[in-house]
Design an enzyme around this catalytic site. Structure first.
Site, mmCIF file in Angstrom:
data_model
loop_
_atom_site.group_PDB
_atom_site.id
_atom_site.type_symbol
_atom_site.label_atom_id
_atom_site.label_comp_id
_atom_site.label_asym_id
_atom_site.label_seq_id
_atom_site.Cartn_x
_atom_site.Cartn_y
_atom_site.Cartn_z
ATOM 1 N N GLY A 16 0.897 -1.024 0.000
ATOM 2 C CA GLY A 16 -0.112 -0.033 -0.062
ATOM 3 C C GLY A 16 0.941 1.252 -0.072
ATOM 4 N N GLU A 171 -0.340 -23.267 0.683
ATOM 5 C CA GLU A 171 1.091 -23.082 -0.026
ATOM 6 C C GLU A 171 2.206 -23.482 0.762
ATOM 7 O OE1 GLU A 171 -0.133 -18.995 -2.164
ATOM 8 O OE2 GLU A 171 1.448 -18.860 -0.387
HETATM 9 C C1 LIG Z 1 2.836 -15.326 4.132
HETATM 10 C C2 LIG Z 1 2.014 -14.224 3.194
HETATM 11 C C3 LIG Z 1 1.351 -14.633 2.193
HETATM 12 C C4 LIG Z 1 0.627 -13.816 1.242
HETATM 13 N N1 LIG Z 1 0.221 -14.094 -0.022
HETATM 14 C C5 LIG Z 1 -0.633 -13.286 -0.775
HETATM 15 C C6 LIG Z 1 -0.877 -13.538 -2.035
HETATM 16 O O1 LIG Z 1 -0.576 -14.678 -2.598
HETATM 17 N N2 LIG Z 1 -1.613 -12.636 -2.786
HETATM 18 C C7 LIG Z 1 -1.961 -11.670 -2.108
HETATM 19 O O2 LIG Z 1 -2.515 -10.709 -2.719
HETATM 20 N N3 LIG Z 1 -1.808 -11.345 -0.924
HETATM 21 C C8 LIG Z 1 -1.028 -12.039 -0.191
HETATM 22 N N4 LIG Z 1 -0.801 -11.899 1.150
HETATM 23 C C9 LIG Z 1 -1.400 -10.589 1.830
HETATM 24 C C10 LIG Z 1 -0.475 -9.349 1.215
HETATM 25 O O3 LIG Z 1 0.692 -9.501 1.523
HETATM 26 C C11 LIG Z 1 -0.791 -8.071 2.227
HETATM 27 O O4 LIG Z 1 -2.411 -7.900 1.978
HETATM 28 C C12 LIG Z 1 -0.208 -6.617 1.774
HETATM 29 O O5 LIG Z 1 1.031 -6.914 2.347
HETATM 30 C C13 LIG Z 1 -0.698 -5.471 2.590
HETATM 31 O O6 LIG Z 1 -0.164 -4.448 2.422
HETATM 32 P P1 LIG Z 1 0.275 -3.342 3.347
HETATM 33 O O7 LIG Z 1 0.764 -2.253 2.556
HETATM 34 O O8 LIG Z 1 -1.145 -2.989 3.887
HETATM 35 O O9 LIG Z 1 1.082 -4.114 4.443
HETATM 36 P P2 LIG Z 1 2.559 -4.636 4.494
HETATM 37 O O10 LIG Z 1 2.915 -5.080 2.950
HETATM 38 O O11 LIG Z 1 2.390 -5.685 5.366
HETATM 39 O O12 LIG Z 1 3.665 -3.210 4.645
HETATM 40 C C14 LIG Z 1 3.595 -2.809 5.936
HETATM 41 C C15 LIG Z 1 5.033 -2.181 6.040
HETATM 42 O O13 LIG Z 1 4.846 -1.278 7.220
HETATM 43 C C16 LIG Z 1 5.911 -1.467 8.097
HETATM 44 N N5 LIG Z 1 5.583 -1.019 9.607
HETATM 45 C C17 LIG Z 1 4.798 -1.867 10.242
HETATM 46 N N6 LIG Z 1 4.643 -1.418 11.386
HETATM 47 C C18 LIG Z 1 5.386 -0.163 11.408
HETATM 48 C C19 LIG Z 1 5.771 0.750 12.383
HETATM 49 N N7 LIG Z 1 5.146 1.004 13.471
HETATM 50 N N8 LIG Z 1 6.543 1.713 12.132
HETATM 51 C C20 LIG Z 1 7.186 1.884 10.594
HETATM 52 N N9 LIG Z 1 6.879 1.020 9.650
HETATM 53 C C21 LIG Z 1 6.161 -0.094 9.866
HETATM 54 C C22 LIG Z 1 6.643 -2.870 7.809
HETATM 55 O O14 LIG Z 1 7.867 -3.118 7.871
HETATM 56 C C23 LIG Z 1 6.143 -3.040 6.333
HETATM 57 O O15 LIG Z 1 7.138 -2.721 5.544
HETATM 58 C C24 LIG Z 1 -0.014 -12.697 1.796
HETATM 59 C C25 LIG Z 1 0.611 -12.197 3.078
HETATM 60 C C26 LIG Z 1 1.590 -13.255 3.735
HETATM 61 C C27 LIG Z 1 1.891 -12.601 5.242
#
Ligand SMILES: Cc1cc2nc3c(=O)[nH]c(=O)nc-3n(C[C@H](O)[C@H](O)[C@H](O)COP(=O)(O)OP(=O)(O)OC[C@H]3O[C@@H](n4cnc5c(N)ncnc54)[C@H](O)[C@@H]3O)c2cc1C
Length: 433
Positions: A16, A171
């Site tokens: 995101g 997986e």
């Molecule tokens: C094992 C696994 C497999 C998955 N497989 C799939 C798939 O096949 N297809 C799919 O569509 N989705 C999949 N997902 C889900 C997908 O990865 C998430 O929906 C997606 O990453 C969400 O994006 P995000 O930006 O909300 O959070 P994230 O990508 O998790 O990013 C969050 C970021 O915030 C940072 N952060 C967190 N807290 C703090 C803080 N307090 N201060 C500073 N930085 C912070 C972290 O370091 C990280 O870089 C999977 C998830 C996992 C765990």
């Protein structure tokens, strides 16, 4: 950079946050990305690191490198601890950053449903460290089995339990079955890794509960063909170093992987607004926070409905929300009203193993080779960085042709793992032959 430009702070360089930063490339703003890690992680391929198919660096890329050509963006390595929406300040563990607009994209972590004591025996899969730790435990289990002379103990080492049959659990189970049956069996002399038990336990009635009934059935068939024991309707009630109790049954094992629960980042709670049961921030339709309209929450941390359905915690949803929050900030700066978010569901794919996968694309349900090829294409396409894509293609081609996984490295101290839950005479027995 003119100081009159508004300052947009983004917490989190995941799917995101990166999408939001990129979408602000041409906006008249300064962007500061704050992340507690220096890398963006492609979480969908974590299980490939955990099962020794890929190396950590194949699925992660430095955030600084991703944003290096974006002149209006800078990166801070730091942990956000709370947000003061009245003063418009993000509190870091070691400082603070002021913002005009804030995008919170801190994602989610594991939930052990109130049983945090299970974590040591059953690590989850969320970070690179988690993946390397699981790889270590799996490979050490085979090493321990190879030198064990007691048949029961050997069987315990060669039993692997995965808790939770969502996409990650499916997986992991498929990949563990493949590595045992197709890769490791040539490496050992005393044990036959092909006889390892891979058990996938699910509390609900079916695997992949978020997918269609057809895909769920097909996934189960494909898993069973690989020799995975799938146990449904079997809630886990205890986990320790020597096994798992589920549905009243005790399964002895030294290797448990937690793929069951997800809890939103605790950062959301500091916004002082309403949270849903998983701790996600309930956002307005334009992704802003009620009572703090210069703050937007996106991705796994946001709770929002589109077309009456909750937007799923998937990477395409996080990316779409990131782009939409960026667009709304640009609109506010131009004096235009914000627009409601609408999720475009492109479908869901889950892989099980080589040429085995399932996919729901609208009313179309795919399985087997075609679903797997689509999965392969999508995952290479969305990997950030040419180097990663290139290396992953080569690694996968190698695995496909040779059934070999080059990243079978055990790092760190193995003694504590070998000693876990051991009977008192076990070390001597293992060493005596
Ligand atoms: C094992 C696994 C497999 C998955 N497989 C799939 C798939 O096949 N297809 C799919 O569509 N989705 C999949 N997902 C889900 C997908 O990865 C998430 O929906 C997606 O990453 C969400 O994006 P995000 O930006 O909300 O959070 P994230 O990508 O998790 O990013 C969050 C970021 O915030 C940072 N952060 C967190 N807290 C703090 C803080 N307090 N201060 C500073 N930085 C912070 C972290 O370091 C990280 O870089 C999977 C998830 C996992 C765990």
């Amino acid at each position: 950079m003119a100081s009159s430009e508004k300052h947009v702070v983004i917490i989190g360089g995941g799917f995101g946050g990166i999408a939001a930063a990129r979408a602000l490339k041409r906006a008249p703003v300064r962007v500061t990305m704050v992340d507690r890690r220096n890398h963006h992680l492609f979480q969908p391929l974590l299980y490939q690191v955990a099962t020794a198919a890929l190396n950590p660096s194949d699925i992660a890329s430095p955030i600084r490198r991703i944003l290096r050509r974006q002149r209006n963006a800078s990166v801070i390595l730091g942990e956000a601890t709370s947000i003061d929406t009245a003063k418009k300040i993000v509190q870091l563990a070691d400082g603070e950053v002021a913002y005009d607009y804030l995008i919170v994209a801190a994602g989610a972590t594991h939930s052990y449903f109130g049983h945090e004591e299970w974590q040591g025996a059953a690590p989850g899969l969320k970070t690179l460290e988690d993946a390397v730790e699981i790889r270590r435990r799996v490979l050490v289990a085979y090493e321990a089995a190879e030198r064990e002379i007691d048949a029961d103990e050997c069987a315990t080492w060669m039993t692997f339990v995965i808790i939770g049959a969502g996409p990650t659990g499916v997986e992991m189970a498929g990949a563990l079955a493949e590595i045992s049956r197709r890769v490791l069996e040539r490496d050992f002399r005393r044990i036959d890794p092909g006889r390892a038990r891979i058990i996938l336990i699910e509390a609900g009635p079916r695997v992949l509960p978020a997918m269609s009934a057809e895909s769920s059935k097909s996934a189960r068939r494909q898993l069973e063909r690989l020799g995975v024991e799938v146990i449904t309707d079997s809630p886990v009630t205890a986990v320790d170093d020597r096994g798992v109790t589920h549905g009243g049954i005790r399964t002895e094992t030294r290797t448990v992987i937690w793929a069951a629960g997800v809890a939103a980042s605790k950062l959301g709670a500091s916004l002082g607004t309403e949270l849903d049961r998983a701790g996600r921030v309930i956002v307005n339709q334009d992704l802003s926070v009620e009572g703090a309209e210069s703050v937007f929450v996106i991705g796994d941390l946001a709770s929002i409905k589109s077309d009456g359905k909750l937007v799923p915690g998937l990477s395409p949803a996080a990316m779409q929300e990131g782009r939409h929050a960026a667009k709304n900030i640009a609109r506010i700066i131009r004096g235009e009203p914000t627009l409601p978010f609408c999720y475009w569901d492109k479908g869901t794919l889950a892989t099980i193993g080589k040429a085995a996968a399932v996919g729901d694309l609208g009313r179309l349900h795919l399985s087997g080779l075609i679903a797997w090829l689509m999965w392969l294409f999508v995952h290479i396409f969305f990997l950030i960085g040419f180097r990663n894509r290139f290396i992953v293609i080569i690694e996968w081609a190698w695995i496909y042709i040779r059934n070999d996984r080059g990243a079978r490295l055990i790092t760190g101290d193995v003694e504590p793992l070998l000693e876990r839950g051991e009977k008192p005479d076990a070390r001597e027995r293992m060493l005596s032959k």
